[in-house]
Design an enzyme around this catalytic site. Structure first.
Site, PDB file in Angstrom:
ATOM      1  NE  ARG A 182     -12.582  16.971 107.328  1.00 20.88           N
ATOM      2  CZ  ARG A 182     -12.453  15.867 107.790  1.00 20.88           C
ATOM      3  NH1 ARG A 182     -12.818  14.780 107.203  1.00 20.88           N
ATOM      4  NH2 ARG A 182     -11.897  15.483 109.041  1.00 20.88           N
TER       5      ARG A 182
ATOM      6  CE  LYS B 225     -17.023  15.824 104.099  1.00 20.26           C
ATOM      7  NZ  LYS B 225     -15.833  15.435 103.931  1.00 20.26           N
TER       8      LYS B 225
ATOM      9  N   GLY C 142     -15.180   8.834 100.143  1.00 21.74           N
ATOM     10  CA  GLY C 142     -13.758   8.231  99.736  1.00 21.74           C
ATOM     11  C   GLY C 142     -13.457   8.457  98.357  1.00 21.74           C
TER      12      GLY C 142
ATOM     13  CG  MET D   4     -13.642  13.892  95.022  1.00 20.76           C
ATOM     14  SD  MET D   4     -14.800  15.310  94.663  1.00 20.76           S
ATOM     15  CE  MET D   4     -15.963  14.904  95.768  1.00 20.76           C
TER      16      MET D   4
ATOM     17  CB  SER E 102     -46.312  -3.293  72.885  1.00 17.90           C
ATOM     18  OG  SER E 102     -45.327  -3.507  73.698  1.00 17.90           O
TER      19      SER E 102
ATOM     20  CB  CYS F  92     -42.802  -4.904  75.593  1.00 14.54           C
ATOM     21  SG  CYS F  92     -42.563  -5.032  73.875  1.00 14.54           S
TER      22      CYS F  92
ATOM     23  CE1 TYR G  90     -47.687  -2.839  78.054  1.00 11.79           C
ATOM     24  CE2 TYR G  90     -49.697  -1.862  77.175  1.00 11.79           C
ATOM     25  CZ  TYR G  90     -48.744  -2.724  76.924  1.00 11.79           C
ATOM     26  OH  TYR G  90     -48.642  -3.352  75.894  1.00 11.79           O
TER      27      TYR G  90
ATOM     28  NE  ARG H 232     -21.361  10.801 104.093  1.00 12.84           N
ATOM     29  CZ  ARG H 232     -20.040  10.663 103.720  1.00 12.84           C
ATOM     30  NH1 ARG H 232     -19.371  11.578 102.876  1.00 12.84           N
ATOM     31  NH2 ARG H 232     -19.397   9.480 104.003  1.00 12.84           N
TER      32      ARG H 232
ATOM     33  CG  HIS I 283     -13.517   2.713 100.791  1.00 13.29           C
ATOM     34  ND1 HIS I 283     -13.112   1.730  99.741  1.00 13.29           N
ATOM     35  CD2 HIS I 283     -13.846   3.760  99.916  1.00 13.29           C
ATOM     36  CE1 HIS I 283     -13.482   1.921  98.600  1.00 13.29           C
ATOM     37  NE2 HIS I 283     -13.811   3.356  98.484  1.00 13.29           N
TER      38      HIS I 283
END
Length: 886
Positions: free
Chosen positions: A96, A26, A105, A107, A776, A843, A863, A350, A466
């Site tokens: 704020r 902010k 919402g 804090m 694997s 895996c 992979y 934001r 909210h």
């Protein structure tokens, strides 16, 4: 001395938009908006470093902070032409929070700070409006008492509601100046009665009380929960923004609103927002009043007047600012604004929270618009968000009993039992119940229940409330502002529009894309992925190097995975096949056999079934690798355990009950996870693996010979801890495989490898690689054996460990890179030292978790393999891993 406070105002700012770590999101964006010439009320930001010092020094501020705050407050006074605490011409401020990551919402905020019995008269003199002044004063007392003095918010809210009832009015705006003045007195009296102290009237005391409350709110329960759910480190801290007040509640030429520069649910390029005339910011986000749309583009009959009609000049200015912000930030923005006497002010911007559908569409559209590159688009979508896209929606042909309709706040389709509190939702989820959380309106305290519930339904609040914002961020289905329902917490029920009473425990269905609420459970259909999704994933596949396979045991799951882009099967668990239909009887016959011949007869019955399984998998995965893990679990898992089940099976198998009981008891193990399973079972009973290898190779040979397939089966031997185990079983597998190949007269290439799922296997991977053509890494079991944790039992304490930050996260969800990860890395390095071309994969379920996938990329795996619905997540994470290398 370090600088703790940064000023912004009148087109100049000491901070910048890239200083989020220091100024919070902010504060950095207020500085940036000021610098690019947008109308931002003057103020200053106290840095996140102060928050860190605050907690490090037992909630004491660093030396010099108070003097620095006073200097910057004087700058604001000079610029605004008002004096903080002055009875004739008072400056009022807001206080704020603002962390570097958006936490909507979570804090605390205090508005109208600086009001007392003297300064309220100055506000009346400035504005000429006593009603506005006392409305601001009563709001300040309510907010400050709750946020700073920790008074239950309902206590003063009840006094307000009683006054409205006594005056015969429904809206706060219908109360007169005298009513509000009386409320101020009633509020102050109640504070003294409840807390045993006077409400603070010294503006300086008020200011430092609010600053301390905002820093303290970094460690409140809802903020801690939100950080845990979103992997935000506690050490980041929050900044505090002190800003001169502008007022949306001065009359009908004033307003306040929240908007998104594009639709956060769908991603459509549509200016999407809500506002309220004669109101302050919390009225919009808290859902206290039903907000009005900012524009007419999607105006429905019965909608309240749009800002475009009511305040056209300000709307036009806001449209221009929308374009400026998107061009500047190159992303969809979530903005807050206030209009005071026809003058527009920007209070926040934001990057907006959005659904997965919106994230994908916005990213692809912005590439087409020339705002961002393809690589930037790939980085714009969080991999875990894709989970939302891959889940079902309501079957359009199903019968639906629609009992109410609200706002489609967050898409998806869910069914569940109704609960009315966040705590109930959390408790229900712990025992596996699917629930829908129903509230009049949600508040930040409900965050844990919102996370636990399948979906959220609120009676009040708009698309920017909210509930809506948090649900979209979580990917939860949400219907908000459903005025068709009347919630009664005392009776644990809600009443729908035609009088239907829905009690706690009743099942309802929500459609977050239409806003419909239905009685009972409605069937769902599989998702259809959009063209934008296909385009994004094409860019992803052009970037990533890590391949993505799936964990699948059936042709259906394999086809789902292929449709999601899987490049083969990384884990087929053959034991899952053993439990199906009539084959479980043959498996049990094999276990109960008294000798080798008896076991072979039973295995002969299983052989054609196993071969049929592998034919199905190979057909779906034509041309792609398929890794088949030979039988892993201990044999007792295939037998019943209760006396009744044993007796029933004895009759079915035509064996004496005592014989069966004795077999069950002989197979019993105190710790079966570390017992007679995997390769250990095959060392004792080699005929089991021989049958499975024969089935695999016969299926492959038939498809190669008869249907022209190109198949390279990968046979995986589990739970190896000693290379000699693998050497024996590899030799046996080669013997069986070569016999089948000779019989069919075809050429087949096949690989034999192992799972690395025990620490000793990772530590001796160089030796094991001499007998393995691939590794694997089974990170589920490797995590259990490295930590000494039982996954089945750890749920009793693991959440506590994560909450207390003993562990950064659940090691069964995201791989423990410092411990388990190092074993995987070591196993890779040792394996390649012996066999440079060895194929390496993972895996465990970690293969579908984004941070784990990125770790696998960094250590050079070939992979990852994961469940079918997580394949796109792994593909995206693998591409982002490449881009994060720079």
């Amino acid at each position: 001395m370090p600088k703790f406070v940064y000023f912004f105002g009148n087109g100049k700012a000491e901070g910048r938009g890239d200083m989020k770590n220091l100024l919070g999101g902010k504060g950095a964006n207020l500085a940036e908006m000021t610098s690019i010439g947008l109308p931002v009320p003057a103020g200053f930001t106290i840095t996140t470093e102060v928050c860190t010092e605050f907690y490090k020094n037992n909630r004491n501020y660093p030396v010099g902070l108070e003097e620095e705050v006073n200097q910057h407050l004087a700058q604001v006074e000079k610029l605004m032409g008002k004096t903080f605490g002055d009875a004739q011409n008072p400056l009022l401020v807001s206080v704020r929070s603002g962390a570097r990551a958006s936490m909507p919402g979570m804090m605390d905020t205090v508005l109208n700070l600086g009001l007392n019995d003297s300064t309220v008269q100055g506000v009346i003199a400035q504005s000429g409006d006593a009603r506005f002044a006392y409305d601001s004063y009563r709001r300040f007392i309510q907010m400050y008492s709750n946020v700073v003095l920790n008074l239950d918010g309902d206590i003063l809210e009840d006094i307000l509601e009683k006054m409205k009832h006594d005056r015969g009015v429904e809206q706060d705006t219908a109360l007169t100046a005298e009513d509000l003045k009386e409320l101020v007195s009633l509020f102050k009296f109640k504070v003294r009665e409840e807390l045993g102290r006077e409400f603070p009237l010294d503006p300086r005391e008020q200011l430092w009380g609010a600053i301390g409350a905002v820093f303290s709110s970094w460690m409140n329960a809802r903020a801690i929960t939100y950080r845990r759910l979103n992997n935000i480190p506690a050490e980041w801290g929050t900044a505090v923004n002190v800003q001169s007040m502008v007022f949306g509640n001065m009359g009908d030429d004033c307003a306040t609103g929240v908007a998104f520069t594009r639709d956060p649910s769908t991603g459509e390029d549509y200016f999407y927002g809500e506002y309220l005339v004669n109101a302050q910011g919390e009225d919009v986000v808290a859902g206290i009043r039903t907000p009005q749309p900012i524009n007419k583009a999607k105006h429905q009959p019965g909608d309240l007047p749009a800002m475009e009609d009511v305040l056209p000049d300000c709307y036009e200015q806001l449209v221009k600012i929308r374009a400026i912000l998107e061009r500047h930030y190159k992303d969809m923005q979530d903005i807050e604004f206030t209009i005071e006497k026809h003058k527009l002010y920007m209070l926040q911007t934001r990057n907006g929270k959005r659904t997965a559908k919106a994230a994908v569409k916005i990213a692809v559209d912005m590439v087409a618009e020339g705002l961002i590159s393809e690589k930037e688009a790939v980085m714009r979508v969080a991999p875990e968000q894709l989970d939302q896209l891959l889940h079902p929606s309501l079957d359009p042909h199903a019968q639906k009993n629609v009992i109410a309709k609200g706002l489609p706040a967050s898409p998806g389709a869910v069914s569940g039992e109704v609960v009315f509190s966040a705590d109930e939702a959390e408790e229900a989820a712990k025992i596996g119940l699917k629930v829908v959380l129903v509230r009049v309106e949600t508040s930040p305290e409900d965050i844990h229940g919102m996370h636990a519930a399948q979906g959220i339904l609120t009676a009040r609040g708009g698309m920017t409330s909210h509930a809506a914002v948090v649900a979209r961020g979580m990917g939860k289905c949400c219907v908000a502002g459903c005025s068709d329902i009347k919630v009664d917490y005392a009776k644990q029920q809600f009443t729908a529009r035609h009088g239907q009473v829905i009690k706690k425990g009743s099942v309802i269905t929500l459609d977050g894309s239409t806003g419909e609420v239905m009685q009972g459970e409605v069937p769902t259909v599989q998702p259809e992925l959009t063209g934008e999704f296909g385009q994004l994933m094409a860019w992803v596949d052009g970037i990533r190097r890590l391949r993505v396979r799936t964990n699948a045991d059936t042709p259906h799951d394999s086809q789902v995975a292929r449709d999601f882009g899987a490049e083969g099967i990384g884990l087929c668990r053959t034991e899952h096949m053993f439990f199906e239909g009539d084959r479980i009887s043959a498996v049990r016959e094999m276990i109960l056999a008294a000798d080798l011949d008896g076991r072979k007869r039973a295995l002969g019955k299983i052989l054609p079934m196993q071969k049929g399984d592998f034919l199905g998998l190979f057909r779906v995965m034509k041309g792609l690798p398929v890794t088949i893990r030979l039988l892993d679990p201990p044999l007792h898992e295939f037998l019943p355990h209760t006396d009744r089940e044993v007796e029933a099976l004895a009759v079915e198998m035509k064996v004496p009950v005592q014989t069966l009981k004795a077999k069950v008891e002989s197979l019993h193990e105190f710790n079966p996870m570390l017992g007679h399973r995997g390769c250990r079972l095959a060392i004792t009973y080699p005929e089991i693996y021989d049958m499975q290898v024969q089935a695999i190779m016969e299926a492959a040979c038939e498809l190669i010979k008869n249907e022209g397939y190109d198949i390279v089966p990968e046979i995986m031997i589990p739970l190896v801890s000693e290379v000699k185990e693998l050497a024996i079983l590899r030799a046996s597998a080669i013997r069986v495989a070569d016999e089948v190949i000779a019989r069919y007269g075809v050429a087949v290439t096949y690989l034999i490898g192992t799972m690395i799922e025990l620490p000793r296997a990772a530590l001796t991977a160089d030796a094991i690689a001499s007998e393995a053509e691939f590794f694997s890494f089974g990170t589920n079991d490797l995590t259990q054996t490295t930590y000494g944790l039982s996954r089945d039992d750890a749920g009793k304490f693991l959440p506590f460990y994560v909450e207390q930050e003993l562990y950064p996260n659940d090691p069964f969800v995201a791989i423990d890179q410092a411990g388990v990860g190092q074993l995987v890395k070591m196993g890779c390095e040792l394996g390649r030292r012996t066999r440079p071309g060895i194929k390496l994969g993972i895996c465990g379920e970690h293969g579908g978790e984004s941070s784990s996938v990125k770790f696998c990329h960094r250590i050079g795996l070939d992979y990852v393999s994961c469940s079918p619905y997580r394949v796109p997540i792994a593909r995206l994470a693998a591409a982002q891993a490449v881009l994060e290398e720079g």
